[in-house]
Design an enzyme around this catalytic site. Sequence first.
Site, PDB file in Angstrom:
ATOM      1  N   GLU A 123       0.895  -1.181  -0.409  1.00 42.79           N
ATOM      2  CA  GLU A 123       0.273  -0.116   0.265  1.00 42.79           C
ATOM      3  C   GLU A 123       0.905   1.084   0.124  1.00 42.79           C
ATOM      4  OE1 GLU A 123      -3.078   0.097  -0.003  1.00 42.79           O
ATOM      5  OE2 GLU A 123      -3.939  -2.216  -0.239  1.00 42.79           O
ATOM      6  N   ASP A 270      -4.140  -9.442  -9.461  1.00 44.66           N
ATOM      7  CA  ASP A 270      -5.151  -9.147  -9.823  1.00 44.66           C
ATOM      8  C   ASP A 270      -3.692  -8.058 -10.625  1.00 44.66           C
ATOM      9  OD1 ASP A 270      -4.753  -7.523  -8.021  1.00 44.66           O
ATOM     10  OD2 ASP A 270      -6.470  -6.245  -8.125  1.00 44.66           O
ATOM     11  N   GLU A 364     -18.141  -6.410  -3.302  1.00 43.04           N
ATOM     12  CA  GLU A 364     -17.427  -7.018  -2.637  1.00 43.04           C
ATOM     13  C   GLU A 364     -16.722  -8.235  -4.028  1.00 43.04           C
ATOM     14  OE1 GLU A 364     -13.898  -4.842  -0.093  1.00 43.04           O
ATOM     15  OE2 GLU A 364     -14.598  -4.461  -2.998  1.00 43.04           O
ATOM     16  N   GLU A 382     -12.101   0.162 -10.266  1.00 45.51           N
ATOM     17  CA  GLU A 382     -12.546  -0.308 -10.656  1.00 45.51           C
ATOM     18  C   GLU A 382     -12.669  -0.824 -12.227  1.00 45.51           C
ATOM     19  OE1 GLU A 382      -9.436  -1.721  -7.695  1.00 45.51           O
ATOM     20  OE2 GLU A 382     -11.515  -1.255  -8.116  1.00 45.51           O
ATOM     21  N   THR A 468      -0.816   1.308 -10.927  1.00 47.65           N
ATOM     22  CA  THR A 468      -2.115   0.309 -10.236  1.00 47.65           C
ATOM     23  C   THR A 468      -3.134   1.397  -9.184  1.00 47.65           C
ATOM     24  OG1 THR A 468      -3.750  -1.458  -8.762  1.00 47.65           O
ATOM     25  CG2 THR A 468      -1.495  -1.207  -8.048  1.00 47.65           C
TER      26      THR A 468
END
Length: 910
Positions: A123, A270, A364, A382, A468
């Site tokens: 993160e 991902d 989710e 996304e 990302t």
Amino acid sequence: MPPVLFLLTLFGALCSLTQPMTREEKHRLRNQVVEMFDHAYQNYMDHAYPADELMPLTCRGRVRGLEPSRGDIDDALGKFSLTLIDTLDTLVLLNKTTEFEAAVRRVLSDVRLDNDIVVSVFETNIRVLGGLLGGHSMAMMLKEGGQHMQWYQDELLHMAKDLGVRLLPAFNTSSGLPYPRVNLKYGVRGPETRTGTETDTCTACAGTIILEFAALSRFTGDPVFEAHARRALDFLWEKRQRNSNLVGTTINIHSGEWVRRDSGVGAGIDSYYEYLLKAYILLGDDLFLQRFNIHYASIMKYISQPPLLLDVHIHKPLLPARTWMDSLLAFFPGLQVLKGDIRPAIETHEMLYQVTKKHNFLPEAFTTDFRVHWAQHPLRPEFAESTYFLYKATGDPYYLEAGRTILDNLNRFARVPCGFAAMKDVRTGSHEDRMDSFFLAEMFKYLFLLFAEADDLPFDVEDYVFTTEAHLLPLSLSTAPHSSSIPSNRTVLLSEEELDDSNFDWTCPNTRLLFPDPAFPRNLREPIRSAVDKSCPRPAPYREPGMGRPPLRAQDFMANNPEHLELLRRMGVSLIHLKDGRVQLVQHATQAVSAVAAEDGVRFMQEMMELSSQQQKEQLPPRAIQIVSHPFFGRVVLTAGPAQFGTDLSKSSTGVRGFVTVAEPYSGCTEIINAEYIQGHIALLQRGQCMFAEKARHIQKAGAIGGIVIDDNEGSSSDTAPLFQMAGDGRNTDDVTLPLLFLFHKEGNILLEALKEYREVEVLLSDKARDRAAIFKGKPLPGSLIEGSVDVQEAEENCLTEATTPTSFEPVGQSQMSTVASDKSAPEGVSPSEEEVSPVDEDTSPAEEGSPLKEDVSPAEAEALKEDRDSEKREEPEADIDSSSQSVDELLADWREDLEAFQQMEKDEL
């Protein structure tokens, strides 16, 4: 033949062809995006700064340590004004140059990176390091323009290098994979670090470093950062499963062993795939593209089941690992656009759009029939990201309408006076006091770009690659000085397969020129009809004289009839086999032999949906199987699916109670040969080989008082699949007078393990779990005899729990998938009138689904069960069944897999 569960996937389109959006309307929506950003950003600055994030319901900042801990999700917070740093390049893109300059000055004066705090390496890299590098890129761009940021002397870059150095200790492992957490002040592996003891990390956590670290090396000229990121990627590549060329979700950072071997394109993996392709785009290294193409071929071979993307096992990639999808995979259509594979991108995006229209936001996690699996939605970007990329690739105004839907839903359901609040439950519209930094970093970038014209943008976005976290890194870095002798643990030798020319697809498509014809995506969407919005009836097609009705009607279809399968093929209907025996039906008009056959296929799918809808109106609630013998005494309750025939347990005040016995044959499809043991008992049967009603008749003839059918699909569980009700065999079933219930494999194994350990196991079949006082009818509660001084009333209050994970069911209504199933290898095939299986509705509060911890047996109860077994003081008797060697404790522990997956996804925020 496997049991069949038809998932009829019909997606929607507008009644008329999508009309181009006027420039004025796009301008209005662009301004609306800016206004929404201002609302979120200004409330953060007014009520939260310098805290890491805004709490929009209580209008205050979230400071780690001052608010109740949320577990791993708080590892993103490092007391470094996270939201401000994450938003820097968004300010520039939205033409807020003055605000950007003020924000940079605030970061330089207020933010400290040497806090004694443990943060997530992943993160912190994508949000903070990426935010600083994106801010630096924007500052340099503005400075070169000659009007703004003339005072700037690479200060953000210096901060970025300082942070990069603080993250480097995490990479001090034998494998090169980073520890998942690091102390910003002390690093790892010291008593004061409070980290360095972890052994596992997610694949994306280790594989989503290269863009930021390589950019840092190229900007500063120090190759150490890029070298560590490359080493981690090399190790992951070496550890891929060589037969499937897939990677698992979680890996041991020391040994390289896969801890979780499920593989998909969602949470936990991902951005690993994303960064392989984007590393090639940014750095120009062919090796990254080669690896991505090899992975991508396997993804499309095993994981992609258009329009679905289902996780599989890396060692058995033909077997799906679960029957639900998480929302993080919504980025994948956008990545497919970069790859140039537009058709599956359009199909998967359309599926996601229909889920969004059904629930207002992407839950989710959601099942393959688009019902809620996890109900939260933390305002993830996304889907907006993929919408933008598909619009860029196709020019189809349909995607502008999708973007309008996102805007409208954010304003209608998430907007609050102090910002935008995450959705706690998409079904009820309840909020969570949370506005993550990625909402400002990503969501408004993609929505602004979607509606903006080229002259609205302060720079050409084609000169940058999005990380990302949607931070902007300049493509000019590919020519920046860097070390050509970067140390690596990679194996240079490549197999013949890896050297195959087909693995080298060098071109990255120019999205401006990819599809000049906007009709192309519409032609792909049209055959994928929507069951969410049935308000668009299609006119009947022209038929030549004598063509008559469609060649196959849904009510006549039998899955084991070769002629019927050939008719499906001619209509463009394909079957996809799922792990749990279900078969998904998808209709592609372009694969039909003619336009008329394609229309027949559409009608067939619609008819099958209507049949399923009729069946779902007659759904029965789940039933309970309660183990009442020693040492369980009513504390273990297994959630079971009902039958549409036999005794109606909801009309019985006492239920049916008896000892369980395994029927011989176990399938129950022929006359029972151990009738003397079955008489007066509840028979255990295995699913398969014949109809459920046939099994019930055989055990009833043998004198059984009830039956329990256990699924033969190993690993199936009510955790991951909806319970269903067993229907008859197309004949009158009034002759069946005993109750028959269904257990999935995991729940059934609990019962089989108990029988293996204790020989005599007594259960109560009822409509719902009974308290122990009711079960034992005033007799001394067995728990009080075992527990000594425990008060009877206290035992009543504390010992009644469910041992299964209660599955939350919602009414399907206009579901996008109908569900029809039969028992295994049904000789008469599958028709809607035969053995049909459909989800069971159960009234469960949103709080229950939102709190997975409540769904598991508590550690105290699990320990109590263990102590009860240990008190037996006798050897385990052998059972006459072939069962798993797992203990009951281990089986109960298995139910925590979904919870761990959810926590992993929250932790990663991928």
